[in-house]
Design an enzyme around this catalytic site. Structure first.
Site, PDB file in Angstrom:
ATOM      1  N   ALA A 188      13.974 -21.115 -19.532  1.00  0.00           N
ATOM      2  CA  ALA A 188      12.691 -21.828 -19.411  1.00  0.00           C
ATOM      3  C   ALA A 188      11.545 -20.912 -19.837  1.00  0.00           C
ATOM      4  O   ALA A 188      11.697 -19.692 -19.892  1.00  0.00           O
ATOM      5  CB  ALA A 188      12.495 -22.263 -17.965  1.00  0.00           C
ATOM      6  N   GLY A 223      17.949 -21.674 -18.172  1.00  0.00           N
ATOM      7  CA  GLY A 223      17.941 -22.978 -18.850  1.00  0.00           C
ATOM      8  C   GLY A 223      18.754 -22.954 -20.136  1.00  0.00           C
ATOM      9  O   GLY A 223      19.299 -23.985 -20.550  1.00  0.00           O
ATOM     10  N   GLU A 239      22.194 -23.552 -19.091  1.00  0.00           N
ATOM     11  CA  GLU A 239      22.296 -24.952 -18.613  1.00  0.00           C
ATOM     12  C   GLU A 239      22.363 -25.914 -19.804  1.00  0.00           C
ATOM     13  O   GLU A 239      23.102 -26.900 -19.776  1.00  0.00           O
ATOM     14  CB  GLU A 239      21.114 -25.281 -17.707  1.00  0.00           C
ATOM     15  CG  GLU A 239      21.179 -24.501 -16.391  1.00  0.00           C
ATOM     16  CD  GLU A 239      20.002 -24.799 -15.477  1.00  0.00           C
ATOM     17  OE1 GLU A 239      18.870 -24.458 -15.859  1.00  0.00           O
ATOM     18  OE2 GLU A 239      20.221 -25.378 -14.406  1.00  0.00           O
ATOM     19  N   GLU A 262      18.025 -17.328 -12.359  1.00  0.00           N
ATOM     20  CA  GLU A 262      16.894 -17.967 -11.676  1.00  0.00           C
ATOM     21  C   GLU A 262      16.620 -17.368 -10.303  1.00  0.00           C
ATOM     22  O   GLU A 262      15.479 -17.245  -9.863  1.00  0.00           O
ATOM     23  CB  GLU A 262      17.142 -19.480 -11.523  1.00  0.00           C
ATOM     24  CG  GLU A 262      16.967 -20.278 -12.794  1.00  0.00           C
ATOM     25  CD  GLU A 262      18.204 -20.289 -13.681  1.00  0.00           C
ATOM     26  OE1 GLU A 262      19.143 -19.495 -13.438  1.00  0.00           O
ATOM     27  OE2 GLU A 262      18.225 -21.102 -14.613  1.00  0.00           O
TER      28      GLU A 262
END
Ligand code: NAI
Length: 718
Positions: free
Chosen positions: A60, A99, A102, A122
């Site tokens: 992210a 991310g 992911e 994270e």
């Protein structure tokens, strides 16, 4: 953004957002648009997602956190990829983190380059993998392995990822080419067994015990951090609930974390650590625009605790090292210790130990051609003066001369040399090959290039390097002094080591102040105080026993040292240990009666001391000194202090460092409480609020990231 191209029957989506292809709004929009296009175009039979310039995706965009996010959200985007009717392959080069991983888990296949690193970090930012990562990873690799990766945030190599089943293939060749080839080979095949969200989560029979064990472990290690606990809860949801409900739980948990102060603190630490590199010297010369000089060959003088660790860190950073020790027996012991450390380090990193990089010597004659020297002899100014004079005579012109002193005057040492501009402090922390902090201390005459070179060398050794000014104790140890002193005063007033340590450990320190002193050795500080003339034989001191230079002084630590109680190494200190060197601290009845006698002898009235007072007096005295350090220009900004405390002094990262903590508590409150304690104990040093704290409060208590501006204005008003 994301670029689309077609290679044969394969649609190639390339993420483009330097440097790590973070999933910023426009990148997400690009992926959504390009996926739609790939699914629409009939000649495209399968899809590869990759990143530009050899990096898949770093996750992210942290800068978007806490802002009103625009662009398509991540979760539906990943669901759309997973639901696609055409196979989607992730081509992972460089990193697939957070991310980024992911996103890859939403793809139907994953192919990684052998040098790639994968992980869900994270938790280190106070969050959890909340774009389905906490629900897909356990379904893919099982609960135990997923718990390990999600709760620690550790990165895995491609080889480990293959072993765990995170990736389907590892290649040494061009990953995108391999992925394109693979994608065309699976075109048209059924994807029913490739959508991870549809997998049942593999549940070991003892899943409840496993999850409970994991929860117990993270609570113990996390020292009050809530993100690791939420990570276990999210994995529990994956193991016990259908996917859709698991996703709901993931969302709820993330919402709690996102709004918590801890996530803010951890993100502050992340940015603070980046910012400390960008530092300017008081002369206005920016060290970071001054080019560091390359250092290929270094020398270490004095192979005790510190010199041995520093030598190992230098060798592991790829330098050639000359290691000098004058005492024959110590040289033999150091050789053995260094060889062992190099062996263990190499084993951990899966490489051969670089024994050939280190040469040992009894004297400094072989130092004529080294680029940089780090001195680590005893903390004795006369000895260090002599060593610096000798080094200046023997080393080639231009050799940087660094000292690992814990607090002696760098400028005084520089004055012993022909080129004082080449002298800087490199203050490592024990054990030097393990601890990540390095204070780079510049004296008034150190050149920006010398500071830049030491900072660069620190970076090469994998250290968090912070440039600090020259003063007694520099930043870290200078702030530690009032903290230690308050703890000792609290004992005089009625507390016990167990009470004080318990409060500080509950706050999140790995060790309370007394346990820490026992570990590092009470004699170290005692010798420094002796050299300073602060230690007076108690029996003869009379009424002066508790006063030094007009201020209250607590001689408790000195009295323990007089009894030979140096801490763990002697098996006795503030606690007792079963044998010398043992780590398990046990309350010591001897110590309790010693404190009682001491208080009785000095007519001290014992009072009940509560947790709040322990915490406030220890921490606010330390923070107050931090403000003084800023006032004196010894640290460039509050971030520098916070990075030092988080990386070198076990200050709990989820509380963001002492100065960040002060801004969260509220500067007005810190000021009020210091004033309160100062009124109650006017003779106890370091409780009087310093003027910068007062001025910041008068300027409306700005948040920590605005302090530099306020400090600049205040400075220009002088
Ligand atoms: P140490 O006592 O373990 O080692 C010092 C070594 O220097 C001894 O092996 C001694 O034989 C050797 N030595 C003395 N004179 C020498 C000379 N002229 N040439 C070559 N070798 C010589 O001391 P330690 O703990 O390693 O500390 C070294 C320095 O690092 C001190 O300045 C200390 O303040 C500083 N320091 C210590 C830390 C610690 O936790 N121990 C942390 C940070 C800094």
């Amino acid at each position: 953004m994301a670029q689309f191209s077609v290679s044969g029957s394969v649609g190639l989506i390339t993420l483009q957002n330097a440097p790590v292809n973070a999933l910023s709004a426009w990148v997400r929009q690009g992926i959504v648009d390009m996926m739609e296009r790939a699914l629409r175009e009939p000649e495209v039979k399968s899809v590869v997602i990759c990143g530009q310039k050899g990096t898949f995706c770093g996750g992210a965009d942290i800068k978007e956190f806490g802002t009103n996010m625009t662009g398509p959200p991540l979760i539906p985007m990943i669901h759309a990829i997973e639901a696609a009717a055409k196979p989607v392959v992730a081509a992972i080069e460089g990193v697939a983190l957070g991310g980024g991983l992911e996103l890859a888990l939403g793809c139907h296949y994953r192919i990684a380059h052998s040098k790639a690193k994968l992980g869900l970090p994270e938790v280190t930012l106070g969050l959890l993998p909340a774009a389905g990562g906490s629900q897909r990873l356990p379904r893919l690799i099982g609960v135990p392995a997923a718990l390990d990766l999600i709760t620690t945030g550790r990165h895995v190599t491609a080889a480990e990822a293959l072993l765990l089943g995170i990736v389907d293939q590892v290649t040494d060749h061009n990953t995108v080419d391999a992925a394109v080839k693979f994608a065309s080979s699976v075109a048209g095949q059924s994807l029913d067994a490739r959508r991870i969200s549809t997998f049942p989560c593999p549940r070991p029979a003892d899943v409840d015990a496993l999850l409970e064990g994991a929860m117990w472990k993270v609570r113990r290690i996390a020292r009050g951090a809530i993100a690791p606990v939420a990570c276990v809860q999210a994995v529990r949801a994956a193991a016990t609930l259908p996917y859709a409900q698991g996703m709901e739980r993931e969302k709820e948990l993330m919402a709690t974390l996102f709004t918590s102060g801890q996530a803010r603190a951890l993100q502050y630490c992340f940015f603070a650590q980046r910012a400390v590199g960008r530092w300017s010297m008081p002369s206005g010369d920016r060290w970071d625009t001054s080019e560091p000089r390359p250092v290929h060959k270094a020398a270490v003088i004095g192979l005790g605790t510190m010199g041995s660790g520093i030598s190992v860190a230098l060798v592991q950073a790829g330098l050639s090292v000359v290691a000098v020790e004058t005492h024959e027996k110590q040289l033999m012991e150091a050789k053995q210790a260094i060889t062992g450390m190099l062996e263990r380090g190499a084993k951990r990193r899966g490489v051969k130990p670089a024994f050939d990089k280190i040469r040992y010597s009894h004297n400094i004659q072989p130092l004529a051609d080294v680029d940089l020297v780090i001195e680590a002899v005893f903390e004795d100014m006369a000895l260090k003066e002599k060593v610096f004079q000798q080094l200046s005579a023997v080393c080639k012109p231009g050799t940087y001369l660094c000292t690992n002193t814990s607090g002696l005057d760098i400028d005084h040492l520089a004055a012993q040399t022909r080129n004082p501009e080449l002298v800087v402090g490199m203050h490592f922390f024990a054990p030097a090959h393990v601890m990540e902090l390095l204070e780079v201390v510049y004296g008034p005459r150190s050149s920006p290039q010398a500071v830049a070179t030491a900072m660069q060398l620190g970076k090469k050794m994998g250290k968090v390097s912070v440039a600090v000014g020259n003063c007694r104790g520099f930043v870290g140890n200078r702030m530690l002094k009032p903290y230690l002193e308050q703890a000792s005063f609290l004992l005089e007033e009625g507390a016990t080591p167990e009470l004080v340590d318990g409060v500080l450990e509950e706050f999140g320190f790995a060790m309370g102040v007394f346990r820490m002193s026992d570990l590092s050795g009470l004699d170290v500080g005692w010798r420094v105080r002796q050299a300073d003339g602060l230690v007076v034989p108690h029996a003869t001191a009379g009424r002066q026993a508790r006063v030094r230079r007009g201020c209250r002084y607590s001689p408790l630590g000195d009295l323990l040292c007089e009894q030979g109680r140096f801490g763990q190494k002697t098996g006795r200190g503030w606690y007792r240990y079963d044998k010398p060197g043992s780590h398990l601290a046990k309350p010591d009845p001897w110590l309790h009666s010693f404190l009682e006698e001491y208080r009785a002898r000095h007519g001290l009235v014992v009072r009940r001391i509560d947790h709040q007072e322990v915490l406030e007096r220890c921490l606010y005295a330390l923070i107050n000194e931090g403000f003084r350090i800023l006032e004196d220009g010894i640290a460039a900004g509050p971030e520098d202090i916070d990075v030092i405390y988080v990386s070198g002094y076990s200050w709990p990262r989820h509380r963001g460092g002492p100065m960040f903590y002060a801004s969260i508590v509220g500067l007005t409150k810190v000021l009020e409480r210091l004033e309160h304690y100062h009124r109650a104990h006017p003779d106890v040093p370091n409780l009087q609020p310093c003027s910068l704290l007062r001025k910041l409060v008068a300027s409306g208590s700005p948040p920590v990231n605005k302090w530099r501006e306020v400090m600049k204005t205040l400075h220009s008003q002088l």
